[in-house]
Design an enzyme around this catalytic site. Structure first.
Site, PDB file in Angstrom:
ATOM      1  N   THR A 131       0.778  -1.208  -0.026  1.00 32.32           N
ATOM      2  CA  THR A 131       0.187   0.195   0.164  1.00 32.32           C
ATOM      3  C   THR A 131       0.673   1.202  -0.053  1.00 32.32           C
ATOM      4  O   THR A 131       2.042   1.115   0.462  1.00 32.32           O
ATOM      5  CB  THR A 131      -1.010   0.013   1.268  1.00 32.32           C
ATOM      6  OG1 THR A 131      -1.453   1.373   1.523  1.00 32.32           O
ATOM      7  CG2 THR A 131       0.024  -0.238   2.532  1.00 32.32           C
ATOM      8  N   ASP A 132       0.242   2.523  -0.542  1.00 32.66           N
ATOM      9  CA  ASP A 132       1.070   3.573  -0.500  1.00 32.66           C
ATOM     10  C   ASP A 132       1.148   4.299   1.171  1.00 32.66           C
ATOM     11  O   ASP A 132       1.983   5.033   1.229  1.00 32.66           O
ATOM     12  CB  ASP A 132       0.300   4.650  -1.269  1.00 32.66           C
ATOM     13  CG  ASP A 132      -0.953   5.019  -0.855  1.00 32.66           C
ATOM     14  OD1 ASP A 132      -1.652   4.293   0.116  1.00 32.66           O
ATOM     15  OD2 ASP A 132      -1.603   5.865  -1.594  1.00 32.66           O
ATOM     16  N   GLU A 133       0.250   3.668   2.172  1.00 35.22           N
ATOM     17  CA  GLU A 133       0.078   4.003   3.246  1.00 35.22           C
ATOM     18  C   GLU A 133       1.578   3.867   4.145  1.00 35.22           C
ATOM     19  O   GLU A 133       1.852   4.436   4.891  1.00 35.22           O
ATOM     20  CB  GLU A 133      -0.816   3.506   4.139  1.00 35.22           C
ATOM     21  CG  GLU A 133      -2.410   3.705   3.501  1.00 35.22           C
ATOM     22  CD  GLU A 133      -3.494   3.611   4.514  1.00 35.22           C
ATOM     23  OE1 GLU A 133      -3.021   3.415   5.484  1.00 35.22           O
ATOM     24  OE2 GLU A 133      -4.599   3.573   4.333  1.00 35.22           O
ATOM     25  N   TYR A 156      -1.587  -0.394  10.870  1.00 37.21           N
ATOM     26  CA  TYR A 156      -1.822  -1.149   9.774  1.00 37.21           C
ATOM     27  C   TYR A 156      -0.715  -0.762   8.629  1.00 37.21           C
ATOM     28  O   TYR A 156      -0.120  -1.696   8.179  1.00 37.21           O
ATOM     29  CB  TYR A 156      -3.241  -0.778   8.880  1.00 37.21           C
ATOM     30  CG  TYR A 156      -3.218  -0.756   7.323  1.00 37.21           C
ATOM     31  CD1 TYR A 156      -3.502  -2.178   7.066  1.00 37.21           C
ATOM     32  CD2 TYR A 156      -3.384   0.132   6.459  1.00 37.21           C
ATOM     33  CE1 TYR A 156      -3.367  -2.520   5.857  1.00 37.21           C
ATOM     34  CE2 TYR A 156      -3.104  -0.183   5.250  1.00 37.21           C
ATOM     35  CZ  TYR A 156      -3.397  -1.550   4.728  1.00 37.21           C
ATOM     36  OH  TYR A 156      -3.181  -1.863   3.545  1.00 37.21           O
ATOM     37  N   LYS A 160       2.287  -3.191   7.297  1.00 36.30           N
ATOM     38  CA  LYS A 160       2.427  -3.516   5.880  1.00 36.30           C
ATOM     39  C   LYS A 160       3.918  -2.935   5.712  1.00 36.30           C
ATOM     40  O   LYS A 160       4.594  -3.900   4.943  1.00 36.30           O
ATOM     41  CB  LYS A 160       1.468  -2.869   5.228  1.00 36.30           C
ATOM     42  CG  LYS A 160       0.161  -3.081   5.076  1.00 36.30           C
ATOM     43  CD  LYS A 160      -0.266  -4.380   4.244  1.00 36.30           C
ATOM     44  CE  LYS A 160      -0.070  -4.565   2.779  1.00 36.30           C
ATOM     45  NZ  LYS A 160      -0.381  -5.972   2.394  1.00 36.30           N
TER      46      LYS A 160
END
Ligand code: NAD
Ligand code: DAU
Length: 350
Positions: A131-133, A156, A160
């Site tokens: 993810t870009d997060e 989260y 990741k």
């Protein structure tokens, strides 16, 4: 016949990836490994469940011996790893669940791949979907690229990021043939209604309030889920081993503007006078550690692999709303039972 294990194939993005690979790769056997958590639903795959090159296996990736056993049984040539706990709000209330699935579950898959491919890595591929997060938050300017340093802010995104680091480390240390992609916010059919767009569609249908966190000025870069699936296919087929690819929609929206647009589109579809649904918008307590803005510069995947999204936001949102209106039974089934308790707890003070 090559064998591809797709983890998390009963979830939102995974189901679109499974469908695409089953249909586009009849020469490959597609094995969907999924634990069927609250977010996994085999109804997402009814149209491909009887395809000769598709098989489902219920496996919890937290269980190392179950993962080893299924790798021994299927002898995969490739893994496309999507299984994860994926909702930021749930990671704030139960961070350990995210460590267990996203970090330890990924480790179990890495170890199983390393064991089964030991001494014969040529032609194999471990593709990790991220993810870009992991990059943290942007200010008003700039974009995430493959060079951006990791700076996760939620449990989260930290889980990741940790899994991304282990995947990369298994390449550097053991030569595992890996590739990683980091994508922005997806939307589309089969999206679980805990996430912004399907939650708003569901609440508009129910005439319930529309909870916008904080001042609603947080910005996300939205990509139609089938465009993410086509990007995953491009990276799977042509991505360079050891590399990462950023995937995004060149489509930034402030949450409040997006919610207002959804209200107007839903009013048109439902034959309500304009402004009806916007009256349901309610500003509620902010998400702790809320990232201000995400936006991806997807030039690398565009220039090197020739990928770009097929849908505009207008066509993608229209398809999404039509899907939810034609699949109210799906929406009803996923929002009964445990969802109600989750919703009441999450939005208690809304
Ligand atoms: P989702 O929550 O809709 O689906 C997750 C799937 O994983 C479900 O089918 C669930 O049953 C399965 N799963 C969960 N825990 C498992 C376990 N322990 N063992 C086996 N299966 C398990 O998630 P999604 O939104 O489809 O996201 C899929 C992947 O893409 C995730 O890795 C996520 O981090 C990543 N991602 C999501 C987005 C997005 O906008 N949704 C954007 C970028 C990246
Ligand atoms: O950027 C990619 C990520 O996008 C994925 O890795 C995650 O798995 C996925 O869930 C998504 O994370 P977000 O936190 O951006 O998505 P979510 O739909 O939860 O929230 C989108 C924005 O809307 C965010 O700024 C929070 C806000 N929001 C969300 C909900 C659920 C609200 O204002 N109200 C809400 O009720």
């Amino acid at each position: 016949m090559s064998t591809i294990i797709i983890t998390g194939g009963a979830g939102f993005i995974g189901s679109h990836v499974v469908r695409r690979f089953v249909q586009n790769h009849p020469e490959s056997r597609i094995i969907n490994l999924d634990a069927l958590t609250y977010a996994g639903n085999l109804e997402n795959l009814l149209d491909v469940q009887d395809a000769p090159n598709y098989q489902f296996e219920r496996v919890d990736i937290r269980d190392a011996s179950a993962v080893e056993a299924s790798f021994a049984k299927y002898q995969p040539d490739a893994i496309i790893h999507l299984a994860a706990e994926s909702h930021v709000d749930r990671s704030i209330t139960d961070p350990m669940a995210f460590v267990q699935t996203n970090v330890l579950g990924t480790m179990n898959l890495l170890n199983a791949a390393r064991n089964i491919w030991s001494g014969q890595m040529e032609g194999k591929r471990f593709y990790h979907i991220s993810t870009d997060e992991v990059f943290g938050a942007l200010g008003a300017e700039g974009y995430f690229t493959e060079e951006t340093a990791y700076s996760p802010n939620s449990p989260y995104s930290a889980s990741k990021a940790s899994s991304d680091h282990f995947v990369r480390a298994y390449h550097e240390t053991y030569g595992l043939p890996i590739v990683i992609s980091n994508c922005s916010n997806n939307y589309g059919p089969n999206h679980f209604p805990e996430k912004l767009i399907p939650l708003m569609i569901h609440n508009i249908l129910e005439g319930k309030s529309l909870p916008v966190y904080g001042d609603g000025k947080y910005t996300r870069d939205w990509l139609y889920v089938e465009d993410h699936a086509s990007a995953i296919e491009a990276v799977y087929l042509q991505g360079q081993i050891g590399e990462t690819y950023c995937i995004g929609g060149w489509n930034e929206w402030k949450n409040i503007d997006l919610v207002r647009l959804l209200c107007d589109l839903m009013d048109s579809k439902l034959g309500h006078s304009q402004g009806t649904s916007q009256k349901l918008i309610t500003f509620v307590k902010d998400r702790p550690g809320h990232d201000l803005r995400y936006a991806i510069d997807a030039s690398r995947i565009h220039q090197e692999l020739g990928w770009k999204p097929a849908e505009t936001f207008e066509t993608g949102l229209a398809k999404t709303i039509d899907w939810y209106l034609s699949n109210e039974a799906w929406l009803h089934s996923v929002t009964s039972g445990a969802y109600q308790a989750y919703y009441e707890k999450q939005y208690a003070s809304a």
